[in-house]
Scaffold this motif. Structure first.
Motif, PDB file in Angstrom:
ATOM      1  N   LYS A  26       0.806  -1.221   0.000  1.00 17.59           N
ATOM      2  CA  LYS A  26       0.000   0.000   0.000  1.00 17.59           C
ATOM      3  C   LYS A  26       0.842   1.274   0.000  1.00 17.59           C
ATOM      4  O   LYS A  26       0.364   2.333  -0.365  1.00 17.59           O
ATOM      5  CB  LYS A  26      -0.936  -0.004   1.198  1.00 17.59           C
ATOM      6  N   ALA A  27       2.098   1.188   0.412  1.00 20.12           N
ATOM      7  CA  ALA A  27       2.954   2.372   0.499  1.00 20.12           C
ATOM      8  C   ALA A  27       3.467   2.826  -0.864  1.00 20.12           C
ATOM      9  O   ALA A  27       3.794   4.000  -1.049  1.00 20.12           O
ATOM     10  CB  ALA A  27       4.137   2.090   1.417  1.00 20.12           C
ATOM     11  N   LYS A  28       3.539   1.918  -1.823  1.00 21.88           N
ATOM     12  CA  LYS A  28       4.089   2.261  -3.142  1.00 21.88           C
ATOM     13  C   LYS A  28       2.950   2.646  -4.079  1.00 21.88           C
ATOM     14  O   LYS A  28       2.261   1.804  -4.640  1.00 21.88           O
ATOM     15  CB  LYS A  28       4.876   1.086  -3.713  1.00 21.88           C
ATOM     16  N   VAL A  29       2.762   3.957  -4.249  1.00 21.28           N
ATOM     17  CA  VAL A  29       1.692   4.483  -5.085  1.00 21.28           C
ATOM     18  C   VAL A  29       2.205   4.629  -6.514  1.00 21.28           C
ATOM     19  O   VAL A  29       3.311   5.138  -6.727  1.00 21.28           O
ATOM     20  CB  VAL A  29       1.217   5.851  -4.533  1.00 21.28           C
ATOM     21  N   PRO A  30       1.436   4.193  -7.503  1.00 15.19           N
ATOM     22  CA  PRO A  30       1.910   4.296  -8.886  1.00 15.19           C
ATOM     23  C   PRO A  30       1.978   5.746  -9.351  1.00 15.19           C
ATOM     24  O   PRO A  30       1.103   6.551  -9.037  1.00 15.19           O
ATOM     25  CB  PRO A  30       0.856   3.520  -9.679  1.00 15.19           C
ATOM     26  N   THR A  31       3.036   6.069 -10.069  1.00 13.74           N
ATOM     27  CA  THR A  31       3.186   7.395 -10.660  1.00 13.74           C
ATOM     28  C   THR A  31       3.625   7.231 -12.107  1.00 13.74           C
ATOM     29  O   THR A  31       4.397   6.328 -12.437  1.00 13.74           O
ATOM     30  CB  THR A  31       4.229   8.250  -9.915  1.00 13.74           C
ATOM     31  N   HIS A  56      -5.777   4.589  -9.064  1.00 12.58           N
ATOM     32  CA  HIS A  56      -5.463   3.639  -7.996  1.00 12.58           C
ATOM     33  C   HIS A  56      -6.291   4.001  -6.779  1.00 12.58           C
ATOM     34  O   HIS A  56      -6.774   5.125  -6.643  1.00 12.58           O
ATOM     35  CB  HIS A  56      -3.968   3.645  -7.670  1.00 12.58           C
ATOM     36  N   GLU A  57      -6.483   3.019  -5.926  1.00 17.29           N
ATOM     37  CA  GLU A  57      -7.219   3.254  -4.686  1.00 17.29           C
ATOM     38  C   GLU A  57      -6.673   2.354  -3.593  1.00 17.29           C
ATOM     39  O   GLU A  57      -6.177   1.262  -3.866  1.00 17.29           O
ATOM     40  CB  GLU A  57      -8.711   3.007  -4.877  1.00 17.29           C
ATOM     41  N   SER A  58      -6.753   2.847  -2.379  1.00 11.80           N
ATOM     42  CA  SER A  58      -6.349   2.061  -1.226  1.00 11.80           C
ATOM     43  C   SER A  58      -7.544   1.260  -0.741  1.00 11.80           C
ATOM     44  O   SER A  58      -8.649   1.791  -0.627  1.00 11.80           O
ATOM     45  CB  SER A  58      -5.852   3.001  -0.128  1.00 11.80           C
ATOM     46  N   ARG A  59      -7.316   0.003  -0.497  1.00  8.84           N
ATOM     47  CA  ARG A  59      -8.346  -0.887   0.031  1.00  8.84           C
ATOM     48  C   ARG A  59      -7.887  -1.338   1.414  1.00  8.84           C
ATOM     49  O   ARG A  59      -6.745  -1.073   1.803  1.00  8.84           O
ATOM     50  CB  ARG A  59      -8.568  -2.056  -0.922  1.00  8.84           C
ATOM     51  N   PRO A  60      -8.740  -2.011   2.179  1.00  7.17           N
ATOM     52  CA  PRO A  60      -8.356  -2.354   3.551  1.00  7.17           C
ATOM     53  C   PRO A  60      -7.004  -3.068   3.692  1.00  7.17           C
ATOM     54  O   PRO A  60      -6.231  -2.745   4.585  1.00  7.17           O
ATOM     55  CB  PRO A  60      -9.498  -3.246   4.028  1.00  7.17           C
ATOM     56  N   PHE A  61      -6.702  -4.009   2.821  1.00  8.66           N
ATOM     57  CA  PHE A  61      -5.462  -4.771   2.960  1.00  8.66           C
ATOM     58  C   PHE A  61      -4.537  -4.651   1.754  1.00  8.66           C
ATOM     59  O   PHE A  61      -3.439  -5.209   1.770  1.00  8.66           O
ATOM     60  CB  PHE A  61      -5.779  -6.250   3.212  1.00  8.66           C
TER      61      PHE A  61
END
Length: 76
Positions: A26-31, A56-61
């Protein structure tokens, strides 16, 4: 080498296809890279060029990177 569980979901939506790829990092966001001269890492450049939209979106896990591709001649 570190292995991670990756989930790929492909679904027909409206006039196209939605592709979703989820992974636990979750820490590595696509750019989108501006420098196409470097080796590797150009997959998102290709996706952005071909897709109608992506994000992109953050999900619970996990985090999910998605792209929506319009299919020519597919009725809406």
């Amino acid at each position: 080498m570190t292995l991670a569980e990756v989930e790929v979901v492909v679904s027909v939506r409206g006039c196209g296809v939605l592709v979703e790829v989820s992974d636990p990092d979750k820490a590595k966001v696509p750019t989108l890279r501006a420098d196409a001269e470097q080796d590797g890492g150009l997959g998102l450049v290709l996706v952005a060029a071909l897709a109608e939209r992506w994000g992109h979106e953050s999900r619970p896990f996990t985090k999910c990177v998605w792209a929506y591709f319009v299919v020519p001649e597919r009725p809406c």
